[in-house]
Design a protein around this motif. Sequence first.
Motif, mmCIF file in Angstrom:
data_model
loop_
_atom_site.group_PDB
_atom_site.id
_atom_site.type_symbol
_atom_site.label_atom_id
_atom_site.label_comp_id
_atom_site.label_asym_id
_atom_site.label_seq_id
_atom_site.Cartn_x
_atom_site.Cartn_y
_atom_site.Cartn_z
ATOM 1 N N ALA A 67 0.888 -1.155 0.195
ATOM 2 C CA ALA A 67 -0.013 0.031 0.016
ATOM 3 C C ALA A 67 1.057 1.294 -0.114
ATOM 4 O O ALA A 67 1.687 1.420 0.640
ATOM 5 N N ASN A 68 0.900 1.796 -1.321
ATOM 6 C CA ASN A 68 1.892 2.934 -1.342
ATOM 7 C C ASN A 68 0.938 4.510 -1.259
ATOM 8 O O ASN A 68 0.189 4.829 -2.098
ATOM 9 N N LEU A 69 1.110 5.106 -0.127
ATOM 10 C CA LEU A 69 0.046 6.021 0.141
ATOM 11 C C LEU A 69 0.448 7.461 -0.816
ATOM 12 O O LEU A 69 -0.221 8.065 -1.074
ATOM 13 N N ILE A 70 1.894 7.509 -0.930
ATOM 14 C CA ILE A 70 2.479 8.609 -1.761
ATOM 15 C C ILE A 70 1.822 8.642 -3.329
ATOM 16 O O ILE A 70 1.357 9.339 -3.864
ATOM 17 N N GLN A 71 2.165 7.240 -3.518
ATOM 18 C CA GLN A 71 1.583 7.080 -5.031
ATOM 19 C C GLN A 71 0.160 6.693 -5.208
ATOM 20 O O GLN A 71 -0.470 6.710 -6.411
ATOM 21 N N LYS A 72 -0.388 6.578 -4.058
ATOM 22 C CA LYS A 72 -1.919 6.398 -3.945
ATOM 23 C C LYS A 72 -2.066 4.833 -4.690
ATOM 24 O O LYS A 72 -3.186 4.902 -5.637
ATOM 25 N N GLN A 73 -1.403 3.921 -4.754
ATOM 26 C CA GLN A 73 -1.481 2.816 -5.507
ATOM 27 C C GLN A 73 -1.413 1.468 -4.234
ATOM 28 O O GLN A 73 -0.605 1.428 -3.275
ATOM 29 N N LEU A 74 -2.161 0.500 -4.612
ATOM 30 C CA LEU A 74 -2.239 -0.847 -4.045
ATOM 31 C C LEU A 74 -1.688 -1.723 -4.863
ATOM 32 O O LEU A 74 -1.958 -1.668 -6.344
ATOM 33 N N ASP A 75 -0.832 -2.804 -4.614
ATOM 34 C CA ASP A 75 -0.393 -3.926 -5.240
ATOM 35 C C ASP A 75 -1.090 -5.054 -4.614
ATOM 36 O O ASP A 75 -1.019 -5.430 -3.371
ATOM 37 N N PHE A 76 -1.548 -5.783 -5.473
ATOM 38 C CA PHE A 76 -2.124 -7.176 -5.405
ATOM 39 C C PHE A 76 -1.179 -8.220 -5.775
ATOM 40 O O PHE A 76 -0.605 -8.145 -6.824
ATOM 41 N N LYS A 77 -1.459 -9.499 -5.429
ATOM 42 C CA LYS A 77 -1.038 -10.715 -5.631
ATOM 43 C C LYS A 77 -2.099 -11.662 -5.775
ATOM 44 O O LYS A 77 -2.866 -11.821 -5.057
ATOM 45 N N ILE A 78 -2.077 -12.585 -7.369
ATOM 46 C CA ILE A 78 -2.929 -13.498 -7.161
ATOM 47 C C ILE A 78 -2.907 -14.534 -6.292
ATOM 48 O O ILE A 78 -1.649 -15.192 -6.080
ATOM 49 N N VAL A 79 -3.814 -15.182 -5.614
ATOM 50 C CA VAL A 79 -3.842 -16.366 -4.846
ATOM 51 C C VAL A 79 -4.369 -17.409 -5.589
ATOM 52 O O VAL A 79 -5.591 -17.546 -5.972
ATOM 53 N N ASP A 80 -3.682 -18.406 -5.661
ATOM 54 C CA ASP A 80 -4.075 -19.629 -6.272
ATOM 55 C C ASP A 80 -5.154 -20.606 -5.624
ATOM 56 O O ASP A 80 -4.948 -20.501 -4.494
#
Length: 717
Positions: free
Chosen positions: A704-717
Amino acid sequence: MAKKKKYISQKNDHKLREIGKLILRFMSGNSTKVYNYKQIAEGIDYKNPRQRELVIQALHKLQGDGRIKESEKGKYIINLNIKGTLTGIIDFNQSGNAYVNVEGMEDDIFIHSKNVKDALQGDKVLIVTYTYKGKKMEGSVLEVLERTRTEFVGTLQVVPHKDFGFVVCDKKTINTDIFIPKGKFGGAEDGDKVIVKMTEWRPGDKNPEGEIIQVLGAPGEHETEIHSILAEYGLPYQFPEEVERDADKIDTSISDEEVAKRWDMRGITTFTIDPKDAKDFDDALSIRKLENGNWEIGVHIADVSHYVVPGTILDDEAYQRATSVYLVDRVVPMLPEVLSNDVCSLRPHEDKFTFSAVFELNDNAEIKKQWFGRTVIHSDRRFTYEEAQERIEGKDGDFKEEILILDRLAKIMRQKRIKNGAITFDRSEVRFNLDENNEPIGVYFKISKDSNHLIEEFMLLANKKVSEFVSLNKKGDITQNTFIYRVHDDPDPAKLESLRDFVSTFGYKMDLANTKKVAESLNKLLHDVKGKGEENMIETLAMRSMSKAVYSTEPIGHYGLGFDYYSHFTSPIRRYPDLIAHRLLQHYLDGGKSPNKPELEDKAKHCSSMERLAADAERDSIKYMQVKFMEKHLGETFNGVISGVAEFGFWVEIPENGAEGLIKLRDLVDDSYMYDAKTHAVYGMRHGKKYQLGDQVQIKVVKANLIQKQLDFKIVD
């Protein structure tokens, strides 16, 4: 013996064109400088005698084509008046490459990152174009004609053991860092988030030079990030002192002299219905039964034009802002609080000056009479949407009968509107429950119910009828009166075809035979997808197929509403175009002549532009708050829906809270994935696994990058 004509092979001609392209790129670095052939050869790194001979040949060819001119013997300069130059607005993508939008040209012109010179996002630029066989047109920036802005938000990085630093700008579309020399830090320290003003960009310098004009605070802190969002879009978060003083001087009394000029409607049942957290009540409804059995419905709008006079600094400030900005935790108003929340707000149990559209409707919601003009009202009650909804759903309470009548009439009007071609996008909006420190402690969705539709229908009626009153005479002929309209062009046919082809894969059909069939198909589609897994995706794609609504002096109609004439009249506290509409309506009621159209068109364009900036800022504040909310859920697993697909990855939205995160293709290690724009999907090259827009997937929140306002997710199999 006749002299043999010199033969230039196609290969050599192509070679000279390539060298010509290099020459133009080099010379456009300083389009006002004069060069001799040696300087040019040096500049493009063609240094041996054979290469210099080719440079001379290429220069002759460019001169023959009119691309350059000889200012004096052996000295050359870019020809800025040549056919191959165009003017447009530059738009950068994340890779640093750009496209220039030229008015009147269907396709944007590609500019490689090497050829953007000193242009920045949104600048008006002069470019020179190149077209090669089998390739699309591309270009090179010759010069920046007009800077769209000179102030940017970024983070100061002081170079260790040096007395200078760089501001790294927040937006990836700004393709360079800004050099800050000693003495221009403005009190900022390493790591501070700041506003930097670009002061100069000398030819040949890699970076522009600037000075820090404001320190916003530490990155990631709430106030810092909210102020950063406003500053990023050039939106103010406070009023200049002189504007506040001007507002405080306004005569707010309800004088008998002024009341005498108006229709006094203070004795008629009147109330407001607004969101529970609203402070600026700019519209009220009145209702009474007439002796003939019809209903007199008054749509009363705060008479901002009575208080905000053209030519004052208060009006100038309102015009520059053009709109209120609604961020997650605050409103940045168009007008100072003394006006927006007090004098102009139609608060209960207070006499207020209003500008009204009063309609006589029969039980079938048909208009029998209409009247427009200035009034004075007295609101009996302030309802929240929830309170009004309770009365509609059968709960007893004050003014229940009046609300039920208005609801019944509104439903008839809504039905007619949809039958006549209006499209019913009814998307829920994400909202946050915040604690006293503006920390998000919960997420909910704002859903439109009957009480919302009630207000919406009467506001639409007023907006439509005011527009028709100005634009058409009693016989229905066009008056040619200049007015400010809210227009919405027909959808792009290519986008509609693409939507039709895509939804057909889910079993939905669309008829694109004519405008009416398109509207019917869209409404049916939006109805049929309700509650399905693909609902959000198809609604999103349908909205993307629509044009953007803007302000204009040309009454081309409003496609989405199905109206030939439409204006914004009902929210002058928070929208400047409504204030313009009030002034023009009164001007025409007084028998005035049509004012200057080009001047009003400029104002319409400015208001549209500010509306876009405000919408972007609002969207950024929601993204910021969603990232802040999801920070507490790092490592947790959620069910999500693929909401967007691109060459580098795809986005997944979590339906329960609206948060959206990116899954990068490079992080999918089970296969090598390719993007297919037509099907809005990515495919595994070896195993054929597919991730498509609308698919349900399980994800884990990894960053969770507050400065870039961006969330990164990962696929869960």
